[in-house]
Design a protein around this motif. Structure first.
Motif, PDB file in Angstrom:
ATOM      1  N   VAL A  29     -26.415   9.106  32.234  1.00 29.48           N
ATOM      2  CA  VAL A  29     -26.255   8.002  31.396  1.00 29.48           C
ATOM      3  C   VAL A  29     -26.644   6.753  32.396  1.00 29.48           C
ATOM      4  CG1 VAL A  29     -24.915   6.721  29.952  1.00 29.48           C
ATOM      5  CG2 VAL A  29     -24.866   9.307  29.895  1.00 29.48           C
ATOM      6  N   GLU A  30     -25.905   6.570  33.452  1.00 28.82           N
ATOM      7  CA  GLU A  30     -26.321   5.331  34.202  1.00 28.82           C
ATOM      8  C   GLU A  30     -27.778   5.261  34.610  1.00 28.82           C
ATOM      9  OE1 GLU A  30     -23.571   5.834  37.321  1.00 28.82           O
ATOM     10  OE2 GLU A  30     -21.867   4.635  36.343  1.00 28.82           O
ATOM     11  N   ASN A  31     -28.233   6.288  35.120  1.00 28.89           N
ATOM     12  CA  ASN A  31     -29.766   6.382  35.397  1.00 28.89           C
ATOM     13  C   ASN A  31     -30.701   5.907  34.143  1.00 28.89           C
ATOM     14  OD1 ASN A  31     -28.905   6.949  38.204  1.00 28.89           O
ATOM     15  ND2 ASN A  31     -29.240   9.311  37.787  1.00 28.89           N
ATOM     16  N   LEU A  32     -30.292   6.542  33.219  1.00 29.70           N
ATOM     17  CA  LEU A  32     -31.059   6.190  32.121  1.00 29.70           C
ATOM     18  C   LEU A  32     -30.961   5.004  31.574  1.00 29.70           C
ATOM     19  CD1 LEU A  32     -30.282   9.396  29.466  1.00 29.70           C
ATOM     20  CD2 LEU A  32     -32.628   8.666  30.847  1.00 29.70           C
ATOM     21  N   GLU A  33     -29.806   4.197  31.583  1.00 26.40           N
ATOM     22  CA  GLU A  33     -29.573   2.746  31.382  1.00 26.40           C
ATOM     23  C   GLU A  33     -30.325   2.065  32.232  1.00 26.40           C
ATOM     24  OE1 GLU A  33     -25.505   2.171  31.605  1.00 26.40           O
ATOM     25  OE2 GLU A  33     -24.944   2.384  29.359  1.00 26.40           O
ATOM     26  N   ALA A  34     -30.373   2.269  33.790  1.00 28.47           N
ATOM     27  CA  ALA A  34     -31.092   1.377  34.643  1.00 28.47           C
ATOM     28  C   ALA A  34     -32.626   1.572  34.412  1.00 28.47           C
ATOM     29  CB  ALA A  34     -30.744   1.970  36.133  1.00 28.47           C
ATOM     30  N   GLU A  35     -32.924   2.771  33.972  1.00 24.38           N
ATOM     31  CA  GLU A  35     -34.709   3.154  33.604  1.00 24.38           C
ATOM     32  C   GLU A  35     -35.059   2.200  32.593  1.00 24.38           C
ATOM     33  OE1 GLU A  35     -36.903   4.461  35.054  1.00 24.38           O
ATOM     34  OE2 GLU A  35     -36.072   6.090  36.409  1.00 24.38           O
ATOM     35  N   ALA A  40     -25.316  -3.657  39.665  1.00 26.89           N
ATOM     36  CA  ALA A  40     -25.011  -4.723  38.728  1.00 26.89           C
ATOM     37  C   ALA A  40     -24.121  -4.390  37.604  1.00 26.89           C
ATOM     38  CB  ALA A  40     -26.295  -5.777  38.314  1.00 26.89           C
ATOM     39  N   VAL A  41     -24.500  -3.257  36.929  1.00 27.17           N
ATOM     40  CA  VAL A  41     -23.762  -2.595  35.994  1.00 27.17           C
ATOM     41  C   VAL A  41     -22.388  -2.192  36.228  1.00 27.17           C
ATOM     42  CG1 VAL A  41     -23.748  -0.648  34.298  1.00 27.17           C
ATOM     43  CG2 VAL A  41     -26.089  -1.905  34.564  1.00 27.17           C
ATOM     44  N   LYS A  42     -22.300  -1.502  37.301  1.00 30.21           N
ATOM     45  CA  LYS A  42     -20.958  -0.981  37.852  1.00 30.21           C
ATOM     46  C   LYS A  42     -20.290  -2.318  38.064  1.00 30.21           C
ATOM     47  CE  LYS A  42     -22.113   3.224  39.923  1.00 30.21           C
ATOM     48  NZ  LYS A  42     -22.268   4.197  41.159  1.00 30.21           N
ATOM     49  N   ALA A  43     -20.590  -3.302  38.478  1.00 32.26           N
ATOM     50  CA  ALA A  43     -19.736  -4.607  38.703  1.00 32.26           C
ATOM     51  C   ALA A  43     -19.313  -5.395  37.583  1.00 32.26           C
ATOM     52  CB  ALA A  43     -20.696  -5.592  39.503  1.00 32.26           C
ATOM     53  N   GLY A  44     -19.891  -4.696  36.192  1.00 32.58           N
ATOM     54  CA  GLY A  44     -19.426  -5.281  35.176  1.00 32.58           C
ATOM     55  C   GLY A  44     -20.264  -5.819  34.110  1.00 32.58           C
ATOM     56  N   ASP A  62     -26.977  -6.790  27.782  1.00 34.05           N
ATOM     57  CA  ASP A  62     -27.189  -8.315  28.210  1.00 34.05           C
ATOM     58  C   ASP A  62     -28.153  -8.400  29.461  1.00 34.05           C
ATOM     59  OD1 ASP A  62     -25.249  -8.936  26.578  1.00 34.05           O
ATOM     60  OD2 ASP A  62     -23.529  -9.420  27.834  1.00 34.05           O
ATOM     61  N   LEU A  63     -27.955  -7.246  30.275  1.00 34.90           N
ATOM     62  CA  LEU A  63     -28.985  -7.252  31.565  1.00 34.90           C
ATOM     63  C   LEU A  63     -30.305  -7.285  31.224  1.00 34.90           C
ATOM     64  CD1 LEU A  63     -29.363  -7.472  34.617  1.00 34.90           C
ATOM     65  CD2 LEU A  63     -28.624  -5.347  34.865  1.00 34.90           C
ATOM     66  N   LYS A  64     -30.533  -6.234  30.273  1.00 34.04           N
ATOM     67  CA  LYS A  64     -31.784  -6.056  29.773  1.00 34.04           C
ATOM     68  C   LYS A  64     -32.445  -7.287  28.813  1.00 34.04           C
ATOM     69  CE  LYS A  64     -34.157  -2.793  26.561  1.00 34.04           C
ATOM     70  NZ  LYS A  64     -34.065  -1.376  25.681  1.00 34.04           N
ATOM     71  N   GLN A  65     -31.483  -7.943  28.182  1.00 28.32           N
ATOM     72  CA  GLN A  65     -32.000  -9.160  27.423  1.00 28.32           C
ATOM     73  C   GLN A  65     -32.400 -10.359  28.646  1.00 28.32           C
ATOM     74  OE1 GLN A  65     -32.513  -9.627  24.243  1.00 28.32           O
ATOM     75  NE2 GLN A  65     -32.009  -7.524  24.074  1.00 28.32           N
ATOM     76  N   ALA A  66     -31.797 -10.244  29.629  1.00 26.28           N
ATOM     77  CA  ALA A  66     -32.123 -11.195  30.676  1.00 26.28           C
ATOM     78  C   ALA A  66     -33.249 -10.903  31.367  1.00 26.28           C
ATOM     79  CB  ALA A  66     -31.025 -11.346  31.805  1.00 26.28           C
ATOM     80  N   VAL A  67     -33.752  -9.507  31.391  1.00 30.38           N
ATOM     81  CA  VAL A  67     -34.979  -9.189  31.909  1.00 30.38           C
ATOM     82  C   VAL A  67     -36.087  -9.568  30.926  1.00 30.38           C
ATOM     83  CG1 VAL A  67     -36.307  -7.200  32.753  1.00 30.38           C
ATOM     84  CG2 VAL A  67     -33.992  -7.302  33.394  1.00 30.38           C
TER      85      VAL A  67
END
Length: 287
Positions: A151-157, A181-185, A190-195
């Protein structure tokens, strides 16, 4: 200050004098489990007298290597300070600073000054740890942990897919930084929106101005977009609260415009306890 953490770090090699100096400074701020380290990079730079770029690069390297992890943030006058934890398991895996024992040949009637402290065989003490000591056995990954990693890998992708395709470089490093970054909270959405915000902002940039993905995530340039996402969300929440308050005033005052209030809005006002069912009925509306 934790003597335990300081001693553990002092007995390991970190690759350079600067890295050793920084980890020792962080160890001095840690609790006995390695957590609770909150000091800005500027503070580290002032106390270690290293350059700011060296401090930033070293902290990023420690995060990538798993020696440090981010566990939260603490508000300060300049915004926030990241809270770190030293991962003792990673530190313990580093090369020790102690000189290795050198065997110089066969001795006659060798003398053992002190008995060993490990398991005994026929009453004679031997190695301090048996070969199957729990700390030497690596547990196989469980299905649950493997599922979480997928799941984490899919989110990062998905997050990396939002980055301009022609500027994606060192995909493996980029994905690892996103996962960190995701593991840090940081919330994945939100990160995707920032990208996406950066991709839109940088449309039409010449090659001299573009930033490749590995550097962009390494320098945490997503923080600017993340701050804007959070600010927009706050404004939306405030606007929603203001809208609810206006509708509640209409109902309490039996305003003629109450007829335009929908059932969903009435249910929302009731769930937020801004009006009562009797007040809704008095305004000519149905619950």
């Amino acid at each position: 200050m934790s003597w335990r953490i300081a001693n553990e770090c002092a007995e390991r090699r970190f690759g350079s004098a600067a890295r050793k100096q920084i980890i020792m400074f962080l160890a001095d701020k840690a609790s006995d489990d390695g957590s609770g380290i909150w000091c800005s990079k500027g503070t580290i730079q002032r106390h270690t007298e290293l350059s700011e770029s060296t401090v930033k690069r070293t902290i990023i390297d420690f995060l990538l290597q798993g020696i440090l992890i981010e566990t939260g943030r603490r508000h300060c006058k300049n915004g926030y300070t990241v809270i770190y934890r030293i991962v003792l398991e990673r530190v313990a895996a580093l090369e020790p600073t102690a000189e290795p024992d050198i065997e110089t040949g066969v001795t006659v009637n060798p003398v053992q000054p002190e008995p060993g402290t490990g398991s005994t065989v026929n009453g004679v003490r031997g190695s301090p740890w048996t070969p199957n000591h729990p700390k030497t056995i690596h547990k196989p990954p469980t299905r649950r942990r493997e599922a979480v990693e997928v799941v984490e890998n899919l989110e990062a992708e998905k997050i990396l897919a939002a980055y301009p395709e022609d500027r994606i470089r060192d995909r493996r490093t980029s994905l690892r930084l996103i996962a960190a970054a995701v593991k840090a909270g940081v919330m994945p959405d939100d990160l995707k929106q920032a990208v996406k915000a950066y991709a839109k902002e940088s449309e039409g940039y010449t090659r001299s101005k573009v930033c490749f993905s590995d550097n962009w995530f390494k320098m945490r340039r997503w923080e600017k977009g993340l701050a804007q996402v959070q600010a927009d969300r706050k404004k939306a929440v405030e606007a929603e609260a203001k809208g609810r308050a206006g509708l509640a005033e209409w109902i309490l005052g039996c305003h003629p415009l109450c007829k335009h209030i929908t059932r969903r809005q009435v249910a929302d006002l009731l769930s937020n306890k801004l009006v009562t069912p009797d007040q809704v009925h008095a305004a000519g509306l149905e619950v």
